[in-house]
Design a protein around this motif. Structure first.
Motif, PDB file in Angstrom:
ATOM      1  N   HIS A 120       0.662  -1.332   0.046  1.00 45.58           N
ATOM      2  CA  HIS A 120       0.019  -0.081   0.059  1.00 45.58           C
ATOM      3  C   HIS A 120       0.836   1.397   0.086  1.00 45.58           C
ATOM      4  O   HIS A 120       0.612   2.347  -0.781  1.00 45.58           O
ATOM      5  N   GLY A 121       1.973   1.350   0.588  1.00 46.52           N
ATOM      6  CA  GLY A 121       2.895   2.356   0.891  1.00 46.52           C
ATOM      7  C   GLY A 121       3.446   2.655  -0.412  1.00 46.52           C
ATOM      8  O   GLY A 121       3.545   3.975  -1.061  1.00 46.52           O
ATOM      9  N   GLU A 122       4.027   1.530  -1.228  1.00 46.81           N
ATOM     10  CA  GLU A 122       4.444   1.920  -2.330  1.00 46.81           C
ATOM     11  C   GLU A 122       3.538   2.264  -3.495  1.00 46.81           C
ATOM     12  O   GLU A 122       3.718   3.036  -4.313  1.00 46.81           O
ATOM     13  N   ALA A 123       2.262   1.723  -3.417  1.00 52.79           N
ATOM     14  CA  ALA A 123       1.196   2.038  -4.230  1.00 52.79           C
ATOM     15  C   ALA A 123       0.905   3.595  -4.079  1.00 52.79           C
ATOM     16  O   ALA A 123       0.676   4.254  -5.136  1.00 52.79           O
ATOM     17  N   GLN A 124       0.954   4.257  -2.924  1.00 54.56           N
ATOM     18  CA  GLN A 124       0.596   5.587  -2.713  1.00 54.56           C
ATOM     19  C   GLN A 124       1.790   6.464  -3.303  1.00 54.56           C
ATOM     20  O   GLN A 124       1.561   7.584  -3.697  1.00 54.56           O
ATOM     21  N   ASP A 125       2.963   5.939  -3.190  1.00 54.04           N
ATOM     22  CA  ASP A 125       4.306   6.686  -3.517  1.00 54.04           C
ATOM     23  C   ASP A 125       4.243   6.763  -4.948  1.00 54.04           C
ATOM     24  O   ASP A 125       4.434   8.057  -5.644  1.00 54.04           O
ATOM     25  N   VAL A 126       3.980   5.838  -5.723  1.00 55.91           N
ATOM     26  CA  VAL A 126       3.877   5.967  -7.203  1.00 55.91           C
ATOM     27  C   VAL A 126       2.680   6.474  -7.831  1.00 55.91           C
ATOM     28  O   VAL A 126       3.049   7.428  -8.753  1.00 55.91           O
ATOM     29  N   VAL A 127       1.653   6.572  -7.115  1.00 59.45           N
ATOM     30  CA  VAL A 127       0.344   7.180  -7.604  1.00 59.45           C
ATOM     31  C   VAL A 127       0.668   8.876  -7.231  1.00 59.45           C
ATOM     32  O   VAL A 127       0.612   9.665  -8.140  1.00 59.45           O
ATOM     33  N   GLN A 128       1.621   9.106  -6.127  1.00 54.86           N
ATOM     34  CA  GLN A 128       1.507  10.623  -5.891  1.00 54.86           C
ATOM     35  C   GLN A 128       2.656  10.990  -6.848  1.00 54.86           C
ATOM     36  O   GLN A 128       2.582  12.223  -7.367  1.00 54.86           O
TER      37      GLN A 128
END
Length: 185
Positions: free
Chosen positions: A28-36
């Motif tokens: 989830h953290g990686e997903a948030q980072d790449v979307v951001q």
């Protein structure tokens, strides 16, 4: 797209895109980072986005590519680490260095500072005086007294560690030993 339209788009699309990238990355953290990161890149192009130009698809594509790039970088790093032999363990300080540090700790701070700066950092007496704010004569006195004290402490430690180097008296007990011609036997 105006700034207000982009903000509204961000508010609605970010949770949805994060969920999609979470399914792709499993983190989830990686997903948030790449979307951001994809939104940051889109911010610079917000004027080019058209309302009907599928901006969400563009951001999803950028975020997916960022996730793949991060995964590849991590995999390359892991391969490098696996193929690099571990460095040899650096040995600890030898007994001489340990004895010196222990002996230095017995000195008063001013003498210890003068000894370390002059003998270990190779500063001249004048440089030590400048560094410590003491007159040159005081530094010379501290060096002399410090060397004398160090010699005394180090010789005591070496005599204690050797043990058998101490002369034995006639009863075999450490003491003055037997003298003959001013030499200890």
């Amino acid at each position: 797209m105006t700034e207000e339209e982009f903000d509204a788009f961000y508010a609605t699309a970010f949770p949805r895109l994060t969920g999609q990238l979470y399914a792709f990355t499993g983190d989830h953290g990686e997903a948030q980072d790449v979307v951001q990161e994809a939104f940051v890149r889109a911010w610079d192009r917000r004027r080019e986005f058209l309302a009907d130009g599928a901006p969400e698809a563009w951001i999803r594509t950028v975020a997916t590519r960022l996730a793949v790039s991060r995964w590849r970088r991590a995999r390359r790093w892991l391969e490098l680490v696996r193929h690099t032999p571990p460095s040899d363990h650096a040995p600890g300080p030898g007994p001489e260095r340990t004895a010196l540090i222990t002996a230095l700790r017995t000195l008063p701070e001013a003498q210890r500072m003068a000894i370390v700066l002059h003998h270990l950092y190779d500063l001249s007496v004048e440089q030590v005086a400048s560094e410590t704010g003491a007159p040159v004569g005081t530094v010379k006195a501290r060096l002399s007294r410090g060397r004398t004290a160090l010699a005394r402490v180090l010789s005591e430690e070496s005599a204690d560690s050797v043990g058998s180097a101490r002369p034995l008296d006639s009863a075999g007990v450490p003491g003055k030993g037997e003298r003959e011609d001013d030499r200890v036997r």
